[in-house]
Design an enzyme around this catalytic site. Structure first.
Site, PDB file in Angstrom:
ATOM      1  N   LYS A   1       1.201  -1.149   0.048  1.00 33.05           N
ATOM      2  CA  LYS A   1       0.088  -0.044   0.329  1.00 33.05           C
ATOM      3  C   LYS A   1       1.006   1.302  -0.302  1.00 33.05           C
ATOM      4  CE  LYS A   1      -4.489  -1.752   1.818  1.00 33.05           C
ATOM      5  NZ  LYS A   1      -5.095  -2.113   3.081  1.00 33.05           N
TER       6      LYS A   1
ATOM      7  N   ASN B   1      -4.799   2.195  -1.393  1.00 37.50           N
ATOM      8  CA  ASN B   1      -5.925   0.293  -1.771  1.00 37.50           C
ATOM      9  C   ASN B   1      -6.020   0.523  -3.137  1.00 37.50           C
ATOM     10  OD1 ASN B   1      -7.735   1.410  -1.462  1.00 37.50           O
ATOM     11  ND2 ASN B   1      -8.790  -0.208   0.311  1.00 37.50           N
TER      12      ASN B   1
ATOM     13  N   ASP C   1     -10.567   2.608   2.659  1.00 41.96           N
ATOM     14  CA  ASP C   1     -10.123   1.818   3.709  1.00 41.96           C
ATOM     15  C   ASP C   1     -10.885   2.140   5.199  1.00 41.96           C
ATOM     16  OD1 ASP C   1      -8.740  -0.022   2.832  1.00 41.96           O
ATOM     17  OD2 ASP C   1      -6.970   0.463   3.968  1.00 41.96           O
TER      18      ASP C   1
ATOM     19  N   GLY D   1      -0.128   1.046   8.742  1.00 46.45           N
ATOM     20  CA  GLY D   1      -0.619   1.113   7.645  1.00 46.45           C
ATOM     21  C   GLY D   1      -2.324   1.737   7.157  1.00 46.45           C
TER      22      GLY D   1
ATOM     23  N   LYS E   1       4.912   6.084  17.640  1.00 40.79           N
ATOM     24  CA  LYS E   1       4.182   6.267  16.054  1.00 40.79           C
ATOM     25  C   LYS E   1       2.869   6.449  16.248  1.00 40.79           C
ATOM     26  CE  LYS E   1       6.779   1.976  14.102  1.00 40.79           C
ATOM     27  NZ  LYS E   1       6.055   0.577  13.701  1.00 40.79           N
TER      28      LYS E   1
END
Ligand code: NDP
Length: 271
Positions: free
Chosen positions: A66, A87, A102, A130, A155
């Site tokens: 992706k 995607n 998504d 992702g 993150k």
């Protein structure tokens, strides 16, 4: 002439996308074919180029390509900049349009299929990979008061910072920092369920009436079990999201929006 589409991934044999798009095509009378293509780990761009030359009209992209698809696409709508992952590719001559469905898929499944409004709800998004990147902005746009937690907390902070328009609405944190907090919806966007790992969630995390949503599908995950045992009112896997994101891709390619409910029912019957 039949228009050709595909899903590209590695591995890909498990993908339900060919079955879903076949049902969409039958339902809407669209003349398309859709197949699963295994690309070598170092051969994603070459695979897309081959499909483009052979006249394919588009493809879905799944793990682990992706982010590479985001680099490859030459045009995309603004929400894709936040996701940094793609995607859905629409192949139109030399133009490769990238999109990410998504987030729309998740929000549609929660709001339309499960009937749960996200506006002004306290939503905990677990994960900063992702999938989390793909859904964070659509969740914010649906009005969620979003907190992002991740095993690697840096993150979670990075994802929250990339979206911030108002710090009080989106924040990133570590699991320690949610010890005394409760949420109206807890969404698992980690891959912990793949290895049957438990997440370090406090047992009081679910507010009365809360939704627990695992983006994984196909089986009950430790997160879903934990949610049932600790007071979540609604517990869902990610099958509805899978079908909804596929419907959004179908719409991008064909301009026709298929009915998702019968497809979800058909797939559930196979489980
Ligand atoms: P990535 O590999 O990009 O990210 C994995 C994430 O899971 C990271 O945040 C990682 O944390 C976290 N993680 C992994 N193992 C553990 C663990 N044992 N405990 C806590 N956190 C953990 O994966 P994706 O984001 O692409 O996919 C995540 C999931 O979402 C997958 O299960 C996938 O199948 C599902 N998915 C479902 C879709 C649907 O349509 N239903 C669509 C897209 C994805 P860290 O950063 O610390 O490593």
């Amino acid at each position: 002439m039949t228009d050709r589409y595909a899903v590209i991934g590695h591995p890909i044999a498990h993908s339900k996308s060919p079955q879903i798009h076949k049902m969409f095509a039958e339902q809407t009378g669209q003349d398309i074919s859709y197949e699963a293509i295994l690309a070598p780990l170092d051969g994603f761009a070459a695979t897309v180029e081959r499909l483009r030359k052979e006249g394919y009209k588009g493809c879905n992209v799944t793990v682990p390509f992706k982010f590479e698809a985001y680099q490859l696409a030459r045009k995309y709508p603004t929400h894709v900049y936040a996701a940094q992952a793609v995607n859905t590719l629409k192949l139109d001559g030399d133009t490769i349009l990238g999109d990410n469905t998504d987030g729309t898929g998740l929000v549609h499944d929660i709001q339309f299929n499960l009937g749960i409004t996200l506006n002004n709800k306290r939503v905990l998004l677990i994960g900063a990979g992702g999938a989390a990147y793909g859904v964070a902005l659509p969740l914010r746009d649906a009005g969620a008061i979003l907190k992002i937690v991740n095993r690697t907390s840096d993150k979670a902070h990075a994802l929250a910072s990339s979206l911030i328009s108002n710090k009080s609405i989106i924040s990133g944190c570590s699991f320690d920092e949610i010890a005394n907090q409760e949420f109206d919806a807890v969404i698992n966007a980690t891959s912990a369920g793949l290895t049957d790992n438990e997440l370090p969630l406090p047992p009081t995390i679910f507010a009365p009436g809360a939704l627990a949503y695992d983006m994984m599908y196909g089986r009950e995950t430790p997160f879903m079990r934990f949610a049932r045992e600790h007071g979540a009112a609604v517990v869902s896997d990610g099958l509805g999201m899978l079908v909804e994101q596929a419907a959004e891709s179908f719409f991008i390619w064909r301009g026709v929006r298929p009915e998702t409910a019968p497809v979800i029912v058909a797939l559930r019957a196979q489980q």
